[in-house]
Design a protein around this motif. Structure first.
Motif: not given
Length: 261
Positions: A172-173, A168-169, A152, A131, A177
């Motif tokens: 996403q921002k 994770l935020s 997830k 990540c 994907e």
């Protein structure tokens, strides 16, 4: 042997107790994966930890041998009473049909190298390293797909829930994907055949495959030492990921325990 966090702490602890210590590192810099983990801009705490150890080693009496591969012959000629193996782990390569058809890169090496070629990047493994590398490459304008076979909720099980939620935020921002509950069934050149959570198949075209499926211990030196006469003449210990892959502070604690005793 090995100047990652565990090896550096073992060396510093033994040095403080008055022992004559030589620290071997095959790379030309200290730090190991801690140095690489500090590269993303939001990892200031890891950067401070790395800077602390780098300066402590420089200010100590430890003899640091960078760019030196400490093999059995070198260690046998050193008349060492104690040998601490701290050579870390290696990327655990997944068993995927066709993986050999692509020049896959290991995720930690991307942080060291700075980037990858191509624009469409698939990262296999949605743990902490996968990540973070995904976010890092997205900041360079790459199109990034992170794939993991677990849900997830099961990602990064060792991370604090708050740290996990923040990362994770960020993904996403940033527009990364994230495909969870997804298996990479086959790789054929730049084509990835995916088995999705709903039971269907999907093919994605990518320019670069990155492997971030965790670490496995490097056992070779440890095993060679125990099969040599050094097993009779020196105390041999191992710390950090070469013993059991874990967090930096676990390696540091193991190094301190060995160095102080």
């Amino acid at each position: 042997v090995g100047a990652g966090p565990g090896g550096m702490q073992a060396a510093l602890s033994a040095d403080r107790r008055g022992h004559r210590v030589t620290l071997y590192e095959q790379e030309k810099k200290v730090g190991g994966n801690m140095r690489r983990a500090a590269i993303p801009s939001f990892k200031q705490e890891v950067q401070r930890l790395f800077d602390y150890y780098k300066h402590k080693i420089m200010d100590s009496s430890v003899e640091v041998q960078l760019g030196t591969f400490a093999n059995i012959n070198l260690l046998e000629g050193g008349d060492y009473q104690v040998i601490v193996v701290a050579v870390g782990g290696h990327t655990a390569m997944p068993c995927i049909d066709g993986l050999e058809t692509v020049d896959a890169m290991e995720a930690p090496k991307i942080l060291e190298r700075g980037t990858v070629s191509g624009e469409n990047i698939a990262i296999i493994g949605g743990g902490l390293v996968g990540c973070e590398v995904g976010w890092y490459l997205r900041q360079q304008g790459k199109s990034v797909l992170v794939i993991d076979k677990v849900s997830k909720e099961q990602l990064m099980p060792k991370e604090h829930p708050t740290n996990k939620a923040v990362l994770l935020s960020r993904l996403q921002k940033a527009g990364v994907e994230l495909l969870t509950e997804t298996n990479v069934c086959q790789i054929n050149g730049g084509q990835l055949k995916l088995g999705l959570a709903n039971g269907s198949d999907e093919t994605r075209s990518v320019d670069q495959v990155v492997i971030a499926t965790g670490f496995a211990p490097r056992r070779h030196l440890w095993e060679r030492l125990h099969n040599s006469h050094l097993d009779q003449t020196a105390e041999i210990f191992r710390v950090g990921d070469c013993r059991r892959p874990g967090r930096f502070f676990e390696a540091i604690n193991e190094g301190a325990l060995v160095g102080n005793n």
